[in-house]
Motif scaffolding. Structure first.
Motif, PDB file in Angstrom:
ATOM      1  N   LEU A  27      12.608  19.516  20.427  1.00 43.11           N
ATOM      2  CA  LEU A  27      12.632  18.055  20.439  1.00 43.11           C
ATOM      3  C   LEU A  27      13.441  17.601  19.232  1.00 43.11           C
ATOM      4  O   LEU A  27      13.023  17.770  18.089  1.00 43.11           O
ATOM      5  N   LEU A  28      14.627  17.056  19.494  1.00 42.22           N
ATOM      6  CA  LEU A  28      15.541  16.669  18.416  1.00 42.22           C
ATOM      7  C   LEU A  28      15.484  15.168  18.166  1.00 42.22           C
ATOM      8  O   LEU A  28      15.394  14.372  19.096  1.00 42.22           O
ATOM      9  N   LEU A  29      15.525  14.823  16.895  1.00 38.77           N
ATOM     10  CA  LEU A  29      15.581  13.418  16.482  1.00 38.77           C
ATOM     11  C   LEU A  29      16.785  13.236  15.582  1.00 38.77           C
ATOM     12  O   LEU A  29      17.240  14.176  14.945  1.00 38.77           O
ATOM     13  N   LYS A  30      17.287  11.997  15.518  1.00 34.95           N
ATOM     14  CA  LYS A  30      18.369  11.676  14.603  1.00 34.95           C
ATOM     15  C   LYS A  30      17.785  11.118  13.307  1.00 34.95           C
ATOM     16  O   LYS A  30      16.906  10.266  13.336  1.00 34.95           O
ATOM     17  N   VAL A  38      14.411   7.981  10.289  1.00 41.54           N
ATOM     18  CA  VAL A  38      14.520   8.699  11.558  1.00 41.54           C
ATOM     19  C   VAL A  38      14.519   7.664  12.674  1.00 41.54           C
ATOM     20  O   VAL A  38      13.810   6.659  12.584  1.00 41.54           O
ATOM     21  N   HIS A  39      15.328   7.880  13.708  1.00 39.80           N
ATOM     22  CA  HIS A  39      15.297   6.949  14.839  1.00 39.80           C
ATOM     23  C   HIS A  39      15.279   7.676  16.171  1.00 39.80           C
ATOM     24  O   HIS A  39      15.645   8.838  16.284  1.00 39.80           O
ATOM     25  N   TYR A  40      14.808   6.965  17.174  1.00 38.19           N
ATOM     26  CA  TYR A  40      14.786   7.416  18.559  1.00 38.19           C
ATOM     27  C   TYR A  40      14.863   6.159  19.410  1.00 38.19           C
ATOM     28  O   TYR A  40      14.186   5.176  19.095  1.00 38.19           O
ATOM     29  N   PHE A  48      19.251   1.241  11.485  1.00 39.78           N
ATOM     30  CA  PHE A  48      18.662   0.562  10.332  1.00 39.78           C
ATOM     31  C   PHE A  48      19.725   0.083   9.347  1.00 39.78           C
ATOM     32  O   PHE A  48      19.600  -1.000   8.779  1.00 39.78           O
ATOM     33  N   CYS A  49      20.751   0.926   9.119  1.00 35.23           N
ATOM     34  CA  CYS A  49      21.748   0.529   8.116  1.00 35.23           C
ATOM     35  C   CYS A  49      23.170   0.538   8.666  1.00 35.23           C
ATOM     36  O   CYS A  49      24.095   0.151   7.950  1.00 35.23           O
ATOM     37  N   GLU A  87       6.899  12.041  12.908  1.00 36.97           N
ATOM     38  CA  GLU A  87       8.077  11.622  12.137  1.00 36.97           C
ATOM     39  C   GLU A  87       8.196  10.100  12.075  1.00 36.97           C
ATOM     40  O   GLU A  87       9.079   9.573  11.399  1.00 36.97           O
ATOM     41  N   GLY A  88       7.340   9.375  12.828  1.00 36.29           N
ATOM     42  CA  GLY A  88       7.306   7.922  12.709  1.00 36.29           C
ATOM     43  C   GLY A  88       7.946   7.153  13.849  1.00 36.29           C
ATOM     44  O   GLY A  88       7.771   5.944  13.934  1.00 36.29           O
TER      45      GLY A  88
END
Ligand SMILES: [Zn+2]
Length: 128
Positions: A27-30, A38-40, A48-49, A87-88
């Motif tokens: 399971l990969l996240l950026k 971290v985003h999905y 975010f930026c 990871e949030g």
């Protein structure tokens, strides 16, 4: 218990690595290397930026149920959910291999990769 056939995901250039990872059971996240968030779902630019400096990381594959809904009137009943990963990030997914009556918000779950209808396997979750 019969399980619903999940429609095939449609990878695109932003998500191809995500689905390639799923095919390998990862399971990969950026994660943004500029702001550290971290985003999905996966995107080329950090939401975010706005920076392009995002890198793939492998998630632990564990989280909690944020919300869920059981589709009991479908031919094969199934449960969709929002799962908040450790990871949030929160992802929409399916809950599988479980007693739908025993599901609870806040319940701990772990990722399992479920075959789809002709595409890469989909990350779904089951009680941990
Ligand atoms: Zn960022």
């Amino acid at each position: 218990m019969a399980q619903r056939k999940i429609p095939a995901p449609q990878p695109n250039p932003e998500t191809q690595a995500f689905w390639d990872g799923a095919a390998q059971g990862k399971l990969l996240l950026k994660k943004c290397t500029t702001c550290g968030q971290v985003h999905y779902y996966p995107r080329a630019l950090c939401p975010f930026c706005g920076e392009e400096a995002t890198a793939w990381q492998t998630a632990a594959g564990t989280g909690t149920i944020y919300s869920y809904s059981v589709m009991r009137r479908a031919e094969v009943p199934y449960a969709i959910a929002y799962v908040t990963l450790d990871e949030g990030v929160t992802m929409m997914t399916n809950l599988v291999d479980c007693n739908f009556d025993a599901l609870r918000i806040g319940q701990r779950v772990k990722v399992v990769f479920t075959p789809t209808d002709g595409g890469p396997p989909a990350p779904t979750f089951t009680p941990a």
